[in-house]
Design a protein around this motif. Structure first.
Motif, PDB file in Angstrom:
ATOM      1  N   ALA A 226       0.833  -1.212   0.000  1.00  0.00           N
ATOM      2  CA  ALA A 226       0.000   0.000   0.000  1.00  0.00           C
ATOM      3  C   ALA A 226       0.863   1.255   0.000  1.00  0.00           C
ATOM      4  CB  ALA A 226      -0.929  -0.007   1.214  1.00  0.00           C
ATOM      5  N   LYS A 227       1.948   1.228   0.780  1.00  0.00           N
ATOM      6  CA  LYS A 227       2.848   2.377   0.852  1.00  0.00           C
ATOM      7  C   LYS A 227       3.530   2.624  -0.485  1.00  0.00           C
ATOM      8  CE  LYS A 227       6.552   4.320   3.722  1.00  0.00           C
ATOM      9  NZ  LYS A 227       7.463   4.080   4.874  1.00  0.00           N
ATOM     10  N   ALA A 228       3.822   1.521  -1.207  1.00  0.00           N
ATOM     11  CA  ALA A 228       4.473   1.648  -2.519  1.00  0.00           C
ATOM     12  C   ALA A 228       3.565   2.312  -3.553  1.00  0.00           C
ATOM     13  CB  ALA A 228       4.910   0.267  -3.007  1.00  0.00           C
ATOM     14  N   CYS A 229       2.263   2.329  -3.291  1.00  0.00           N
ATOM     15  CA  CYS A 229       1.314   2.989  -4.203  1.00  0.00           C
ATOM     16  C   CYS A 229       1.342   4.514  -4.052  1.00  0.00           C
ATOM     17  CB  CYS A 229      -0.102   2.481  -3.959  1.00  0.00           C
ATOM     18  SG  CYS A 229      -0.342   0.755  -4.394  1.00  0.00           S
ATOM     19  N   ARG A 230       2.062   4.987  -3.033  1.00  0.00           N
ATOM     20  CA  ARG A 230       2.333   6.410  -2.821  1.00  0.00           C
ATOM     21  C   ARG A 230       1.079   7.284  -2.710  1.00  0.00           C
ATOM     22  NH1 ARG A 230       8.083   7.619  -5.812  1.00  0.00           N
ATOM     23  NH2 ARG A 230       9.039   5.627  -5.275  1.00  0.00           N
ATOM     24  N   GLY A 231       0.034   6.713  -2.137  1.00  0.00           N
ATOM     25  CA  GLY A 231      -1.169   7.496  -1.864  1.00  0.00           C
ATOM     26  C   GLY A 231      -2.071   7.744  -3.050  1.00  0.00           C
ATOM     27  N   LEU A 232      -1.782   7.106  -4.183  1.00  0.00           N
ATOM     28  CA  LEU A 232      -2.626   7.290  -5.375  1.00  0.00           C
ATOM     29  C   LEU A 232      -3.846   6.378  -5.277  1.00  0.00           C
ATOM     30  CD1 LEU A 232      -0.188   7.525  -8.399  1.00  0.00           C
ATOM     31  CD2 LEU A 232      -1.816   9.251  -7.654  1.00  0.00           C
ATOM     32  N   PRO A 233      -5.057   6.932  -5.151  1.00  0.00           N
ATOM     33  CA  PRO A 233      -6.263   6.106  -5.028  1.00  0.00           C
ATOM     34  C   PRO A 233      -6.432   5.112  -6.170  1.00  0.00           C
ATOM     35  CG  PRO A 233      -6.764   8.368  -4.462  1.00  0.00           C
ATOM     36  CD  PRO A 233      -5.365   8.368  -5.012  1.00  0.00           C
ATOM     37  N   LEU A 234      -6.144   5.550  -7.396  1.00  0.00           N
ATOM     38  CA  LEU A 234      -6.315   4.658  -8.554  1.00  0.00           C
ATOM     39  C   LEU A 234      -5.424   3.429  -8.429  1.00  0.00           C
ATOM     40  CD1 LEU A 234      -7.721   4.292 -11.277  1.00  0.00           C
ATOM     41  CD2 LEU A 234      -5.806   5.475 -12.349  1.00  0.00           C
ATOM     42  N   ALA A 235      -4.161   3.632  -8.012  1.00  0.00           N
ATOM     43  CA  ALA A 235      -3.232   2.513  -7.841  1.00  0.00           C
ATOM     44  C   ALA A 235      -3.652   1.628  -6.674  1.00  0.00           C
ATOM     45  CB  ALA A 235      -1.816   3.044  -7.621  1.00  0.00           C
TER      46      ALA A 235
END
Length: 368
Positions: free
Chosen positions: A327-336
């Motif tokens: 989840a952290k690797a998604c860097r806060g992007l909701p779509l990701a």
């Protein structure tokens, strides 16, 4: 006297019949012209109806075929100035009477079908819904931005008419705009709420067509932009509207598509658009610019959990820790977070989670 009474009655009946007969013949030219006009009017009415009245349309078509044949076969009579004397001078006057009688019958049939063609209830049902909601994905962490934007819509401040929402791709701008659409469609604070997808390849006709669908207006592909703009302006100029333009990549001249800035101010209307570029906010002359940022770590983890589901997270004692790193690797992007969360919801093996984390940390591009 007993003989006279039946004769008088017979004469009276014959006279009445003659009056009707001569009327058919004398008015034949006029009636043919009226029949033609009535048919054109009926056809126009037919074209405006919907598929709900298909039975009526079929009867109109059948009658139109019959009437058109009568008109075509008797074009000469319509154009003859001496129709009355011409008909009486014909060897077979009976034919003129039959034709006149047929024309009168068809006129009655056209008028009857025309009266039946007033489908007020059907028309009302087919009017576009001015408050159409959109299915959306519920995203955690947008409450603050939604509240901020809503405040500019519920207040009567005229200094903020155009609002620009900007931020990187996948940050949730479209979802926020859809949420605004649904909320204010339900509140009915505006006369109508219009949601338009603009996209990268700017197509003014596409924008106008989407607006037209909400207004019950349609055009042929050949109809020029300026003519469409005139039609849109006529309908919208006096309405208090909320226009939502999603995914703008360059400045749009609102007047070109039929949206008058002067009318926006007068009616208390609002425009909200989304874009990746803050510069576009300048081109659109946004009165308020709001940056849509990525979710913080806690918000991102909550959203990721919603999409992964507990079954996958509890498949192994170490999965939760790995999942937090994913989840952290998604860097806060909701779509990701949504896309990867849904993908990982079917993974119930620790190795799959470790592989996903490794792939994300190395490069996000090969990840499905």
């Amino acid at each position: 006297m007993e003989m006279v009474s039946p004769l008088v009655d017979m004469f009276s009946r014959l006279w009445t019949c003659c009056i009707h007969t001569t009327g058919y013949v004398r008015n034949l030219k006029q009636n043919l012209n009226i029949l033609g006009i009535s048919l054109n009017s009926l056809r126009c009415q037919r074209d405006d109806c919907t598929n709900v009245v298909s039975d009526w349309l079929q009867r109109v078509q059948a009658l139109a075929t019959e009437v058109q044949k009568i008109l075509d076969d008797n074009e000469a009579i319509k154009n003859d100035g001496g129709c009355y004397f011409y008909c009486w001078g014909r060897k077979n006057c009976c034919s003129a009477y039959k034709l006149g009688n047929l024309v009168a019958e068809q006129m009655n049939a056209v008028q009857k079908l025309s009266a039946e063609g007033v489908f007020q209830e059907v028309t009302n049902k087919c009017q576009p819904d001015p408050f159409q909601q959109i299915p959306i994905v519920d995203v955690t962490g947008m409450e603050a931005k939604f509240k901020e934007v809503s405040e500019y819509l519920v207040t009567k401040r005229n200094d903020v008419q155009i609002i620009g929402l900007y931020g990187m791709g996948g940050v949730g701008k479209t979802t926020l705009l859809q949420k605004i659409n649904n909320e204010f469609a339900e509140r009915k604070q505006f006369d109508l709420v219009i949601f338009v997808v603009v996209s990268k390849d700017l197509d003014l006709k596409s924008i106008q067509s989407q607006i037209g669908m909400k207004l019950g207006i349609s055009w042929t592909e050949e109809t020029p932009v300026y003519k469409r703009a005139e039609d849109v302006f006529k309908v919208l100029k006096s309405k208090k509207k909320l226009l939502l333009l999603d995914d703008i990549w360059e400045g749009i001249d609102l007047e070109t598509i039929g949206i008058s800035k002067n009318a926006i101010q007068i009616t208390g209307s609002k425009i909200i658009f989304t874009t990746r570029s803050k510069q576009v906010c300048g081109f659109m002359e946004a009165d308020k610019r709001i940056e849509i940022e990525c979710l913080n770590e806690d918000q991102a983890w909550r959203l990721f959990q919603q999409k992964v589901k507990q079954e996958a997270l509890s498949c192994h004692p170490d999965v939760t820790e790995v999942a937090k790193k994913v989840a952290k690797a998604c860097r806060g992007l909701p779509l990701a977070l949504i896309a990867i969360g849904r993908t990982m919801s079917s993974k119930t093996d620790l190795q799959h989670w470790q592989h996903a984390l490794h792939t994300l940390q190395e490069s996000a591009s090969p990840f499905s």
